[in-house]
Scaffold this motif. Sequence first.
Motif, PDB file in Angstrom:
ATOM      1  N   LEU A  94       0.831  -1.193   0.000  1.00 19.61           N
ATOM      2  CA  LEU A  94       0.000   0.000   0.000  1.00 19.61           C
ATOM      3  C   LEU A  94       0.870   1.250   0.000  1.00 19.61           C
ATOM      4  O   LEU A  94       1.688   1.425   0.902  1.00 19.61           O
ATOM      5  N   PRO A  95       0.674   2.126  -0.972  1.00 20.08           N
ATOM      6  CA  PRO A  95       1.359   3.416  -0.899  1.00 20.08           C
ATOM      7  C   PRO A  95       0.683   4.286   0.162  1.00 20.08           C
ATOM      8  O   PRO A  95      -0.398   3.948   0.660  1.00 20.08           O
ATOM      9  N   LYS A  96       1.317   5.385   0.501  1.00 20.09           N
ATOM     10  CA  LYS A  96       0.702   6.298   1.471  1.00 20.09           C
ATOM     11  C   LYS A  96      -0.610   6.827   0.902  1.00 20.09           C
ATOM     12  O   LYS A  96      -0.803   6.847  -0.321  1.00 20.09           O
ATOM     13  N   GLY A  97      -1.513   7.218   1.817  1.00 21.38           N
ATOM     14  CA  GLY A  97      -2.784   7.779   1.405  1.00 21.38           C
ATOM     15  C   GLY A  97      -3.917   6.779   1.444  1.00 21.38           C
ATOM     16  O   GLY A  97      -4.438   6.396   0.402  1.00 21.38           O
ATOM     17  N   HIS A  98      -4.330   6.348   2.639  1.00 26.83           N
ATOM     18  CA  HIS A  98      -5.410   5.374   2.754  1.00 26.83           C
ATOM     19  C   HIS A  98      -6.061   5.434   4.136  1.00 26.83           C
ATOM     20  O   HIS A  98      -5.497   5.972   5.078  1.00 26.83           O
ATOM     21  N   ASP A  99      -7.231   4.860   4.220  1.00 30.36           N
ATOM     22  CA  ASP A  99      -7.934   4.593   5.470  1.00 30.36           C
ATOM     23  C   ASP A  99      -8.090   3.077   5.522  1.00 30.36           C
ATOM     24  O   ASP A  99      -7.961   2.396   4.493  1.00 30.36           O
TER      25      ASP A  99
END
Length: 123
Positions: A94-99
């Motif tokens: 997972l790249p940065k920027g998630h919930d």
Amino acid sequence: MSTHEQVTEHKSFSEPDETREFSNGKAEILKIGHCEVGRFTFKPGWRWSNDIRPLAQTPSCQAPHFQYHVAGKLAILMDDGTEIIAGPGDITSLPKGHDAWVVGDETVVVVDWFGASNYARKV
């Protein structure tokens, strides 16, 4: 001995180097092989935007992750709208920027090889 010389090491999450507790979960960190590996435990009801955002003080999780999912189901919603549900035996990058949030009534356990260093660390 140089700082990059390989040394045989053996550690266990039964004795983590650091434990970071937060609402509805914890992050256990092992320092091994010049890296940090984390085991994250999320109880039913855990959601990043509710339980970690107050610590991180960012609109979404900015830690990239490379994870092996041991137990439970974890829903992940990327900032670009991509949504996945990961379960036992799955691997996610997972790249940065998630919930993310726990799906159902089973505790989620993931082992993270990339992103554990600063996860759930107070700003």
